[in-house]
Design an enzyme around this catalytic site. Structure first.
Site, PDB file in Angstrom:
ATOM      1  N   HIS A   1      84.261 119.810  99.788  1.00 13.16           N
ATOM      2  CA  HIS A   1      83.851 119.379 101.171  1.00 13.16           C
ATOM      3  C   HIS A   1      84.231 117.900 101.686  1.00 13.16           C
ATOM      4  CE1 HIS A   1      80.976 122.490 102.685  1.00 13.16           C
ATOM      5  NE2 HIS A   1      81.155 122.742 101.473  1.00 13.16           N
TER       6      HIS A   1
ATOM      7  N   TYR B   1      73.725 117.257 110.082  1.00 12.72           N
ATOM      8  CA  TYR B   1      72.603 116.305 110.278  1.00 12.72           C
ATOM      9  C   TYR B   1      72.082 116.324 111.492  1.00 12.72           C
ATOM     10  CZ  TYR B   1      74.205 114.559 105.676  1.00 12.72           C
ATOM     11  OH  TYR B   1      74.657 114.406 104.346  1.00 12.72           O
TER      12      TYR B   1
ATOM     13  N   PRO C   1      66.697 112.003  98.644  1.00 17.07           N
ATOM     14  CA  PRO C   1      67.834 112.957  98.648  1.00 17.07           C
ATOM     15  C   PRO C   1      68.813 113.043  99.852  1.00 17.07           C
ATOM     16  CG  PRO C   1      65.525 114.081  99.160  1.00 17.07           C
ATOM     17  CD  PRO C   1      65.358 112.699  98.741  1.00 17.07           C
TER      18      PRO C   1
ATOM     19  N   LYS D   1      72.489 111.530  96.183  1.00 16.68           N
ATOM     20  CA  LYS D   1      73.023 110.519  95.028  1.00 16.68           C
ATOM     21  C   LYS D   1      72.360 110.710  93.677  1.00 16.68           C
ATOM     22  CE  LYS D   1      76.106 108.777  97.669  1.00 16.68           C
ATOM     23  NZ  LYS D   1      77.595 109.165  97.219  1.00 16.68           N
TER      24      LYS D   1
ATOM     25  N   TYR E   1      79.727 108.188 100.983  1.00 17.86           N
ATOM     26  CA  TYR E   1      79.141 109.396 100.953  1.00 17.86           C
ATOM     27  C   TYR E   1      79.665 110.156  99.977  1.00 17.86           C
ATOM     28  CZ  TYR E   1      77.721 113.638 103.417  1.00 17.86           C
ATOM     29  OH  TYR E   1      77.032 115.083 103.907  1.00 17.86           O
TER      30      TYR E   1
END
Ligand code: APR
Length: 389
Positions: free
Chosen positions: A72, A202, A295, A299, A385
């Protein structure tokens, strides 16, 4: 039966460490409270950082992950019903992270360890650590045969998660604990439905945050921001779907959310917690046994894998050449990364939720919009990220 290392816990941390120790010819035994079937079906996280995948691949532990996992490099934010696509891997030399369910990685790591002749004891009850301050620690437990067992060892790796037995075995004052509650709660939902998106979404909505995460072609993971003291009793399936439809809605677009059977729901622990140092005498703490992280930044599993890599390297140096530096630096090396991930996850938590304070909600919104205005901000996000190298 002596072993150089006793590993307590067969999660990503314990199993990665056990495999790496075996590859370095270091004897270890893994003690796991649950059954093999249980740990191989326990759905948890699902995003592996670029460097975690590279580390696993370099040790021949990523074959199935690379075959079935999905790389991704793009994610989407929805703000005020508008879509903002962030091609973050383009901003980080093309590095991607991988969507791969944690229980699948656990399955692969158990198979690799057992196939290489590794000694793992499932259903090991009443594990207890002894003599961790001395130079001859040992571990006792009651086996699935109902018998009491004891293994003498040189080191103990506490990989038994946040509610394990390792950290509590450290005498009072042996470590300092840092804990933080963001005042945010998520309802986590696992549904048997193909994802309605190619990438993670998101969504920021006046009624609260909603997240569309990915796990596999047939299973999707959703999160809904809910009141801090909420419970699943307040969230029947039809309310979950109604809220998801409403919070993901993009007026004027033909995007729609597919529904499916909800197989798991639960209020997610969003706390951050760090134990310093991550070692005491001959006991080393890894993964959730040492630190938990919200979450939001995905990580938790990646930090567990990093801790395992650092300790395996340190133990290899010790057994191969008597070099103790890796062991003495273990905690500091891991904590540097742990705190950077805690900071990134805190940034992300406030950026996508706000804090309820009107002024801070504006600064949080600006933080997010900066990702689409400032290439430098977007590059910073991409590096954190996808994962620090
Ligand atoms: N004795 C033996 N085993 C134990 C004990 C105990 N007293 N307590 C816990 N365990 C086992 C658990 O059954 C589990 O299999 O230790 C293992 C800990 O694994 P994880 O909780 O997965 O922790 P870790 O390997 O650090 O990986 C962190 O897992 O919890 C998620 O979100 C977290 O994704 C992150 C990842």
């Amino acid at each position: 039966v002596p072993a150089e290392v006793v590993v307590v816990g067969a999660g990503p941390a314990g199993l990665t460490l056990a495999n790496l120790l075996r590859r370095n010819g270091i004897g270890c035994v893994v003690l796991e409270r649950q059954s093999r079937r249980y740990v191989e079906n326990r759905a948890r996280a699902g995003l592996l950082e670029y460097r975690a995948v590279e580390m696993l691949r370099s040790h021949g532990l990523a074959d199935r992950l690379l075959e079935l996992g999905a790389p991704h490099g793009v994610c989407e934010f929805r703000i005020g019903g508008k879509r903002f696509i962030l091609p973050y891997s383009d901003l980080y030399e093309g590095r991607t992270h991988y969507v791969y369910p944690q229980q699948e990685l656990v399955k692969d790591l158990i198979e690799a360890f057992v196939d290489s002749g590794g000694d793992i004891r499932f259903e090991a009850k009443d594990v207890a650590l002894h003599g961790i301050s001395g130079s001859a620690p040992s571990v006792t437990w009651v086996g699935s045969d109902g018998e009491q067992h004891r293994v003498r060892c040189e080191f103990i790796a506490g990989c038994d998660g946040f509610r394990g037995v390792s950290r509590p075995s450290i005498p009072a004052g042996g470590v300092r604990e840092f804990s933080h509650q963001p005042g945010i709660a998520w309802l986590g939902v696992l549904a048997e439905v193909p994802p309605s998106t190619e990438h993670v979404i998101y969504a920021l909505h006046p009624k609260g945050f909603a997240g569309h995460m990915l796990r596999s072609p047939t299973v999707s993971r959703f999160f809904l921001q809910c009141p801090v003291d909420d419970s699943t009793a307040a969230w029947p399936d039809d309310r979950i779907w109604a809220e998801l439809h409403e919070r993901f809605a993009v007026p004027g677009s033909d995007w729609k959310l597919s529904e499916g059977r909800i197989i798991e729901k639960g209020v997610v622990d969003m706390r951050g917690h760090v134990t310093e140092p991550m070692a005491y005498g001959r006991l080393f703490l890894l993964g959730d046994a040492a630190h938990v992280i919200t979450p939001v930044g995905a990580k938790g599993m990646n930090l567990a894998l990093h801790d395992a890599e650092v300790l395996a390297t340190a133990l290899a140096g010790y057994y191969r050449g008597g070099d103790e530096s890796g062991l003495t630096e273990y905690s500091e090396t891991c904590l540097r990364r742990v705190w950077r991930c805690q900071e990134f996850s805190q940034w992300m938590t406030t950026a996508i939720h706000g804090t309820g304070d009107r002024f801070e909600d504006r600064t949080a919104r600006t933080r997010l919009e900066n990702l689409f205005r400032s290439p430098a901000s977007a590059a910073w996000f991409a590096e954190n990220y996808v994962g620090l190298m």
